[in-house]
Structure formats: structure tokens, C-alpha cells
Scaffold this motif. Sequence first.
Motif, PDB file in Angstrom:
ATOM      1  N   LYS A 156      39.540  24.472  37.779  1.00 13.55           N
ATOM      2  CA  LYS A 156      40.071  25.269  38.877  1.00 13.55           C
ATOM      3  C   LYS A 156      41.576  25.034  39.002  1.00 13.55           C
ATOM      4  O   LYS A 156      42.036  23.887  38.987  1.00 13.55           O
ATOM      5  CB  LYS A 156      39.384  24.898  40.197  1.00 13.55           C
ATOM      6  N   ILE A 216      43.467  33.851  33.003  1.00 11.60           N
ATOM      7  CA  ILE A 216      42.154  33.201  32.954  1.00 11.60           C
ATOM      8  C   ILE A 216      41.073  34.192  32.535  1.00 11.60           C
ATOM      9  O   ILE A 216      40.219  33.891  31.687  1.00 11.60           O
ATOM     10  CB  ILE A 216      41.817  32.584  34.325  1.00 11.60           C
ATOM     11  N   PHE A 217      41.120  35.404  33.099  1.00 10.49           N
ATOM     12  CA  PHE A 217      40.085  36.392  32.786  1.00 10.49           C
ATOM     13  C   PHE A 217      40.224  36.907  31.354  1.00 10.49           C
ATOM     14  O   PHE A 217      39.226  37.090  30.651  1.00 10.49           O
ATOM     15  CB  PHE A 217      40.140  37.537  33.784  1.00 10.49           C
ATOM     16  N   ARG A 226      35.679  35.815  39.475  1.00 11.99           N
ATOM     17  CA  ARG A 226      34.350  35.243  39.208  1.00 11.99           C
ATOM     18  C   ARG A 226      33.804  35.811  37.914  1.00 11.99           C
ATOM     19  O   ARG A 226      33.865  37.014  37.669  1.00 11.99           O
ATOM     20  CB  ARG A 226      33.404  35.571  40.372  1.00 11.99           C
ATOM     21  N   ASP A 246      36.801  28.750  26.459  1.00 12.44           N
ATOM     22  CA  ASP A 246      36.087  27.975  27.475  1.00 12.44           C
ATOM     23  C   ASP A 246      36.730  28.183  28.842  1.00 12.44           C
ATOM     24  O   ASP A 246      37.946  28.380  28.952  1.00 12.44           O
ATOM     25  CB  ASP A 246      36.107  26.485  27.131  1.00 12.44           C
ATOM     26  N   SER A 247      35.915  28.099  29.876  1.00 11.64           N
ATOM     27  CA  SER A 247      36.422  28.256  31.231  1.00 11.64           C
ATOM     28  C   SER A 247      37.333  27.083  31.586  1.00 11.64           C
ATOM     29  O   SER A 247      37.014  25.930  31.279  1.00 11.64           O
ATOM     30  CB  SER A 247      35.267  28.334  32.232  1.00 11.64           C
ATOM     31  N   HIS A 274      38.859  34.375  29.072  1.00 12.81           N
ATOM     32  CA  HIS A 274      37.389  34.422  29.116  1.00 12.81           C
ATOM     33  C   HIS A 274      36.856  35.554  28.238  1.00 12.81           C
ATOM     34  O   HIS A 274      35.909  35.360  27.465  1.00 12.81           O
ATOM     35  CB  HIS A 274      36.927  34.615  30.562  1.00 12.81           C
ATOM     36  N   TRP A 332      31.724  30.485  36.852  1.00 16.39           N
ATOM     37  CA  TRP A 332      33.092  30.101  37.251  1.00 16.39           C
ATOM     38  C   TRP A 332      33.564  30.989  38.393  1.00 16.39           C
ATOM     39  O   TRP A 332      33.482  32.215  38.323  1.00 16.39           O
ATOM     40  CB  TRP A 332      34.040  30.251  36.060  1.00 16.39           C
ATOM     41  N   THR A 333      34.050  30.381  39.444  1.00 12.91           N
ATOM     42  CA  THR A 333      34.620  31.119  40.566  1.00 12.91           C
ATOM     43  C   THR A 333      35.882  30.410  41.039  1.00 12.91           C
ATOM     44  O   THR A 333      35.883  29.189  41.239  1.00 12.91           O
ATOM     45  CB  THR A 333      33.638  31.204  41.747  1.00 12.91           C
ATOM     46  N   GLN A 340      31.755  40.254  38.805  1.00  6.76           N
ATOM     47  CA  GLN A 340      31.977  39.625  37.501  1.00  6.76           C
ATOM     48  C   GLN A 340      33.342  40.089  36.999  1.00  6.76           C
ATOM     49  O   GLN A 340      33.448  40.929  36.109  1.00  6.76           O
ATOM     50  CB  GLN A 340      30.869  39.990  36.520  1.00  6.76           C
TER      51      GLN A 340
END
Length: 343
Positions: A317, A304-305, A206, A313-314, A308, A210-211, A264
Amino acid sequence: MSSSKRRVLIAGAGGASLGTETLKALAMTGRYEAVVADVSPMAYGLYQPQAAAGHVLRVESYMDDLIACCQREGVGLLVPGAEATLKLINGARQRLLEAGITPVLNRSEVIQACSDKSITFDVLKKLGIPVPQTRVLTCAEDLDDFPVPCIIKPATETGGSALVSAASTRTEALMYAQWIWTAGLKAIAQEYLPHSDGEFTVGVLRFGSWTGSIAMKREFPCKLSYLLKNEKFLISSGYSQGLIDVFPEVCAQAERIAVALDSQGPLNIQGRFVNGMFYPFEINPRFSATTYLRAMAGFTEIEIFLNHLAGEDSPPKPQIKPGYYLRSLAEMYVPADRIKNAL
């Protein structure tokens, strides 16, 4: 070094650990190049073929050596590969940022709350999250009215389920608590949750709005995955394997926990499904040694992290590939003249 790849350093990489599994997950991306550092010259990750370089750091000057290693290797991102390094890196967060190195961590408050289980479950209970009954043990009388069977474990430093025991009676519970006290650690008693409806390891990532999450229903086909397995108890080990699939109720509750804690970053939650509810019994504020299996399934949490943190950009999913994800141990031959020395 490939100029097109971002450089990451993984601090801590013993065999079959968070560090070694993170290294394999990063190698899958094709976008990141990982350097490995450890205090032991026998750390498996130092010699993994996926590592761009491996360095041995001195215990007595660990953070100085770690920063110097990052700067020498052109590393801007620092990933903890073990619980011990997570604590050290979190404690030196500001110093690392001033040196131009970004720690790949959750918020300090989340790390603090989740690093002591006596705090974790108290916080979750106050936030309205159903949790197993948990009590700090300071003396024998604290067990007088605690229900048995129960689990006795340290409040801290339980990676890989170290010093976790199942007690059928209060006499057994006291004996196990005394072992923990003798080791100089805080002991807790926790309600034993039946595993008939499944034990799960859930990763929740998270950041901002975004999660994403992924759940594995654990299987216990061999000694690798459990510490104790008999008619009364099942205590899992730190080596998860099993079925990754869509488990909406489990993932929804895990994500509620992440939101409640204002996580976070990465969060790894272990728990059991009992009477239609997912109850957490272990929460670690970091990536998991299951991260490579998750990446194989399509949930590339560490990539993904890192993307970020780099300002990208995120992503949408991830779509997971359901199925059974199994693991074993691997062997390696290292000639004596290739064993690394400290910097």
C-alpha cells in the motif's frame, strides 16, 4: 520511442482534464510513454511536452481511427481521458481486445451502474450503503414531497458539475429540472448535504484482493474550485484541491462502496462527511482529474493499475505525503503552423 517503456494512448485530452492530468501522472513514472489523441485540434494535451505524440481523430470514424492510431504507435494500453471516450471504449471493449489493445477500465457492470446516477444511488441503497435521498424527476409532481433545499442535476453526463443547480424552493427546483429536460437529459433531485464537516474527493483502486484509497478534503479558495458559494450553498466544480491526509473513516466507507459494487479498477467518489458518516453524492467509474495530485502525494494509482494489467505483482500500500495540494490553469503558445490535422 524508448524500447524500455510501455506505450499507452490517452483518448481525450482537453485542457485541465482527466486526460491531461493522467498524462502528467504517467510522465512521473519513468516507465510509461504516452501518446495522446483527441477529436479537437485545439486539445491542450496534444501539445503537452510530456506527450510522445499527439493525433487528431475524426468524429465520424472515431473507433476505426483510434484502433489504427494505437497499432501505428505500438500502443497496447488504452486509457480514456474523458467521460465520452470512456463510454465509447467500454462499448468497443471486445473489438479492442481482438485488436491487441487492452482498455484500462473498470468492469462493464460497474461503468453501467455508475454512469446513470438514478441507478447508482438505488444500487448503493439496496446494498446497504447510506446515501443522500435521491429521486428521478419525470414531472412537476415528483417534487411535491421532496425536501428542500436540494440539488437538481442530470442523471448522466455531469463531468465538471455541468447543469448542477441548488434550489431553495420547489419552484426553483422545477425550473432547473426543466432546463435539464430541455437539454434532452434525465433529471434527478438529491438531498443537499451540508459541507461544514468537509467535502471529500476519494480515489479507490481495487483489483482482486488489493485495495488502496486516498482522500482529499477539498478547499475552496477561489472560483476555480466551486460553481456556487454563498450563505446557503456550496457546489464544487470539477477542479479539486485541498488537504490530502489520512482520513480513515472517509477512506473506509469509500472502500466499502467499492467492495459493494465489486469495483475492479479505478473509482472516484465525491461526498460529504455529515454526523460522523461519509455520504457519496457523485461516483465516477474512472480515474479522476485529481490523479496527478494523488501521484504527487505518493498514490500512483494509474501506474499501479497498469502494472497490474501487465501481470506484475501487487505492490505494498502506498505511503502518502500529507499536505495541501493546490492547482491552477496553465497557458501554452502553439504557432499556427503546428496545429495538428485529423488523420
